[in-house]
Design an enzyme around this catalytic site. Structure first.
Site, PDB file in Angstrom:
ATOM      1  N   GLY A 129       0.826  -1.191   0.000  1.00  0.00           N
ATOM      2  CA  GLY A 129       0.000   0.000   0.000  1.00  0.00           C
ATOM      3  C   GLY A 129       0.866   1.249   0.000  1.00  0.00           C
ATOM      4  O   GLY A 129       2.060   1.212   0.303  1.00  0.00           O
ATOM      5  N   CYS A 130       0.241   2.366  -0.333  1.00  0.00           N
ATOM      6  CA  CYS A 130       0.988   3.612  -0.465  1.00  0.00           C
ATOM      7  C   CYS A 130       1.464   4.107   0.902  1.00  0.00           C
ATOM      8  O   CYS A 130       2.652   4.390   1.095  1.00  0.00           O
ATOM      9  CB  CYS A 130       0.136   4.668  -1.168  1.00  0.00           C
ATOM     10  SG  CYS A 130      -1.536   4.839  -0.521  1.00  0.00           S
ATOM     11  N   TYR A 131       0.556   4.221   1.859  1.00  0.00           N
ATOM     12  CA  TYR A 131       0.982   4.647   3.190  1.00  0.00           C
ATOM     13  C   TYR A 131       2.047   3.699   3.757  1.00  0.00           C
ATOM     14  O   TYR A 131       3.091   4.145   4.236  1.00  0.00           O
ATOM     15  CB  TYR A 131      -0.210   4.708   4.152  1.00  0.00           C
ATOM     16  CG  TYR A 131      -1.164   5.854   3.943  1.00  0.00           C
ATOM     17  CD1 TYR A 131      -0.741   7.170   4.056  1.00  0.00           C
ATOM     18  CD2 TYR A 131      -2.511   5.626   3.669  1.00  0.00           C
ATOM     19  CE1 TYR A 131      -1.631   8.234   3.883  1.00  0.00           C
ATOM     20  CE2 TYR A 131      -3.406   6.675   3.501  1.00  0.00           C
ATOM     21  CZ  TYR A 131      -2.967   7.978   3.623  1.00  0.00           C
ATOM     22  OH  TYR A 131      -3.844   9.018   3.468  1.00  0.00           O
ATOM     23  N   THR A 175       4.235   1.848   2.378  1.00  0.00           N
ATOM     24  CA  THR A 175       5.542   1.994   1.747  1.00  0.00           C
ATOM     25  C   THR A 175       6.306   3.166   2.354  1.00  0.00           C
ATOM     26  O   THR A 175       7.485   3.054   2.727  1.00  0.00           O
ATOM     27  CB  THR A 175       5.371   2.208   0.221  1.00  0.00           C
ATOM     28  OG1 THR A 175       4.834   1.022  -0.345  1.00  0.00           O
ATOM     29  CG2 THR A 175       6.704   2.535  -0.446  1.00  0.00           C
ATOM     30  N   SER A 176       5.636   4.313   2.446  1.00  0.00           N
ATOM     31  CA  SER A 176       6.328   5.499   2.976  1.00  0.00           C
ATOM     32  C   SER A 176       6.775   5.274   4.414  1.00  0.00           C
ATOM     33  O   SER A 176       7.825   5.755   4.841  1.00  0.00           O
ATOM     34  CB  SER A 176       5.421   6.726   2.884  1.00  0.00           C
ATOM     35  OG  SER A 176       4.342   6.642   3.801  1.00  0.00           O
TER      36      SER A 176
END
EC number: 1.2.1.38
Lengths: 345, 345, 345, 345
Positions: free
Chosen positions: C148-150, C152-153
């Site tokens: 997921g995007c969150y 990953t960060s």
């Protein structure tokens, strides 16, 4: 306190009407309708209004509206407006209709651009609610057709030239740019944040429904039929319309002369501000207010005049102009409840 | 690998040139200059480039640039460009100049709109670097004057009409809207976020310096002098120019005919995309690319044609068009290093 | 050329996959599916791609996809992904799944936060596709669950601290902010331009579905279960995630030490850029690229470390990370087709 | 009518003070100063005010200000404020100072974070002008130190928890996000549109000057010293602050209990709106108003409470809170001149 109904208040124009009328000293909002939100508290749909209004949305029921209110703002889509406006008038209410249904005087023109009209008998009576051009008629009206957002910016921008026969009306080209609230609050892919942000496009080129309304008003000002090229564009801002209007001058005039003409024409108008020579308007300087700002330039090289006018499309282009019309119809001070200055930045 | 210098790279055009050239397969960046950032590492000024470039900014020293490079991009303000370009040519370098200094062929016109010209003898030789109109001249050039952003969008938008004498050139009105990167990277109150965001305005009405450049190219296309009304506006987006052009058709043509004309004219052009009938361009659909998208509409009511063209002002309007010109001057594939698709959304 | 299918390409992640793969030197896109757009040409839905792709959208038909392609990206909603992924694997295809369906190793956790799982037998095999943490597993995988995007960060931002047991994992608080493309391309009032622009809000507080995914990865890094407070917010930008992570240091470390730790940890990683001491990341500096930028600060007064990491949510947070995983699974250069620099400004 | 001076009105806070006071029924603006714009008409600098104010900017001359006015708002940078405030008090004027100069009670703390203080004798007398916490002191004050924007959002967000000892103050983490108007109206590259738009970043991590002001107020509420981690971020919007506050509950409380606590605490406050359970605030819903909206969530998994509060940084975070303080100091209705509803959308 005048008991006021807002019919069709689930969109951006509706919420602006509520906001303005909550601070209007002579008005009490007694009825707010919404088909899709009926039964919900208004502040659950519009949290910005929390703490200031206790009403819930009513369904769009004509009898209830008539019973609860003495003055009606209809903020419905076209067709839906003409389905209810005649009943309000028949019940003795005054009406400001924000749809397109009563703006065009010629039923054939209406039906060519929109739909079959169901109350054409009212078209003669309806007053086009642009106070700076038709103030006395508005004062005397039962039914005011509140102008469209684009037409408001354009008519105010061009009136001084057309009233004085200073331009060749056949040369008129109008390039307008509107903030995205003009597209309404319904869920469409084209109105999504990621589709609009960092984007810019023209739409409805040579086919936008505001064209006949623009031409009707400009024609009245010119005293003869007028045809224009009108191109709307979608701006990545919430609010604001800027119209850039081009026309050939019938005789040379420099910018100073034109600026003076405009300043004199609008000297008594509290909601029209003409820029000094060399300054041009910005939508940011009218946002949140009922003002129309106008700048004017003479292009000596081409013999054309370029007029730039700006308004807040939701206010002077819709809700606050509707309140201005109500003030006139009620013989109140024209700026009652309309003292908001623009919110900058 | 061609050794390339970018002279004047502290602005948005400069950083775009660096970005493009870092991914260009036939090029090595050997010198990047900036007066204000001299001595600083490039990635400390432009963190987006971190990890991909090790250079520091050189001061603008002509001898150093000549020693380090074989091909020079000058991204300087006008006047600053003509102070160095002749030296590069004299040293046998090829030059793409992104300033206005060599775009106008007539020194009197240049001096009327800008300043005293210090190397007028180069104006005849300089090639106006719009490959879709002047490809062969670019191929043969030592010095290419990279076109302005507005003029690029306008010339590509109007070329098919003017080349075929389909419009009355005296009727041309051009209403353009540019993203804020066009105002540059220098600290000015008018370019602050809060002054631009949620705002929109016209500027330079009837007086913008791109006017003579526009008229020069349109005049060449028309085969006779052309005067236009040109109004630029400032859009609250980072990138993109949209130009809406209006002209009277000399004989009736419908949208389908016009669309076909455009599609044929640009059939072989990899960087010009003509929209199908009924579709209009959006700056969001060219952002980050070298494309120019064009849509066309015939307005039967008024006998006018309306052309809408869009580019990324920093790319097809500046940096990537400069690379396209270099590719032609080097006899490389015209799209070498320019395969980026638009970044949407 | 590897024949690649993109299954479910009517959203923003899908169009980004198409854009990246069109420029990938070892890949040919042979099948693109969309339930809602089946039969339409891809460039009619996504005009940004015009001139570069001739395909039409296929319906989501498993047999067709299997026949046309050798490698499959599934960019479907959860549930829809697990309905088709097993068939692709069974047919011998490799799959990168961009949904949440194969990210969680524990079926009970999946079913607590999502739905009944229909292919739990694959959860053990599926590799969590964060190459900087699980590179070798990705190389060997048939099925990669793209993060997921969150998450990953956050995982990249915290890995060096957790791998070295430098923080009290129980103290972790993560405050994340995402651009609006993360909300997808479906028509919802909450995603309208006028609702997002000039707004900012938290959502899904203490209940967002990325929480278990975040905790799974952080737990693996820490070698023990981890629970975090995770608060996502909606940013008025198209792209970008910034995560601000707070944790108590188990022993004092100053910013220089922490910066050095991060620089060393990521020294060999081409897509992670650690800022020098005193600089902090901005989403604008990774937009359009596969980079993750990280800045780190020690707060001596409170004994906490503050980590700020940024990615482009559609790229390192989705599409380009999926391509990075494909490159590893195919034993290609890890950055093949991923050389794009950030688009600034 | 109270004669009011606004000292230092060339920034965004200054123009907001003018806007509010022009519509205040008990006030007349008699003096507006600006060093950089002295001699210019106010509406030439701020066209949004055209037609409503005839004054020109005075230079910052203490005697003139004293002669012309009875109540003074100082909207100057720190240091510049303390250079003039004592003279105004000595002349018998009441003062609301919007700088940081009189907010901190401890001169050592002020000097550690700012500069040498030149009128430390006033620090005891100055009242911190957060009416919801210090109303009676404001009523009695000659000199009110108007709170900072971040501290206002945070103190109102955390007061109910700290007043009732419900959280472990040592666990407090505050993640704030501010619109760009907070960076002021001076020309800096970092505040340019293209640098802020589509960007988002943290700044001043563990070092922002509002930290001691936040800790002073929270410490008073807690009855003991408090240290917090405070991280500000820059939002790409003109106006608005959202603070997300995290703390460990000393005993379990669910969201309903917390929401009730907040609703009761602020039941009598006209400018604080507590959201119903399940709803969270958005800066768009307070823009243009003096409201602070607060939402609260209990995270059972981690035992933390998460508070989200929003204000308009230029209004409740500066200008309208200053007017609220004046109203109290003058024994007027607290909301006099402050009835504006938020401008949505």
């Amino acid at each position: 306190m005048l008991k006021v109904a807002i019919v069709g208040a689930s969109g951006y124009t509706g919420v602006e009407l509520i906001r303005l009328l909550l601070n209007h000293p002579q008005v009490e909002i007694t009825c707010v309708t919404s088909r899709q939100n009926a039964g919900a508290s208004i502040d659950s749909v519009f949290p910005s209004l929390a703490g200031r209004i206790d009403l819930t949305f009513d369904p769009v029921d004509v009898d209830t509206i008539i019973r609860k209110s003495d003055f009606v703002f209809t903020a419905l889509p076209h067709k839906a407006a003409m389905a209810v406006v005649p009943a309000f008038l028949h019940a003795g209410k005054k009406v400001v209709d924000l749809s397109a249904d009563y703006r065009l005087h010629d039923v054939d023109v209406y039906e060519a651009w929109y739909d079959k009209h169901t109350s054409p008998e009212l078209l003669d009576e309806a007053v086009y609610g642009l106070p700076e051009l038709y103030r006395q008629q508005v004062v005397d009206a039962r039914l005011v057709a509140n102008p469209g957002c684009y037409p408001t910016s354009i008519a105010l921008g061009l009136a001084p030239l057309l009233e004085n026969n200073l331009i060749d009306a056949a040369s008129l080209i109008i390039d307008s740019k509107s903030g995205t609230s003009g597209a309404g609050r319904s869920a469409k892919v084209g109105s999504l944040y990621c589709e609009v942000n960092e984007g810019f496009k023209a739409y409805g080129v040579a086919s936008h429904r505001h064209t006949p309304e623009i031409e009707q008003t400009l024609g009245q000002l010119a005293g003869k039929p007028v045809q224009v090229s009108f191109t709307p564009h979608l701006l990545p801002v919430n609010r604001g319309i800027l119209s850039t209007c081009y026309a050939s001058l019938v005789q040379p005039m420099d910018t100073a002369q034109l600026q003076q003409l405009y300043a004199q024409r609008y000297a008594g108008e509290i909601f029209v501000r003409v820029h000094p020579q060399g300054e041009l308007p910005n939508i940011l300087h009218v946002r949140g207010s009922n003002y129309c700002n106008i700048g004017v330039v003479s292009d000596k090289r081409t013999g054309r005049v370029i007029i730039v006018s700006v308004i807040d499309n939701l206010l002077k282009g819709a809700a606050s102009q509707a309140v201005q019309n109500m003030n006139l119809m009620q013989a109140w001070s024209e700026d009652s409840g309309l003292s908001d200055l623009p919110l900058y930045p």
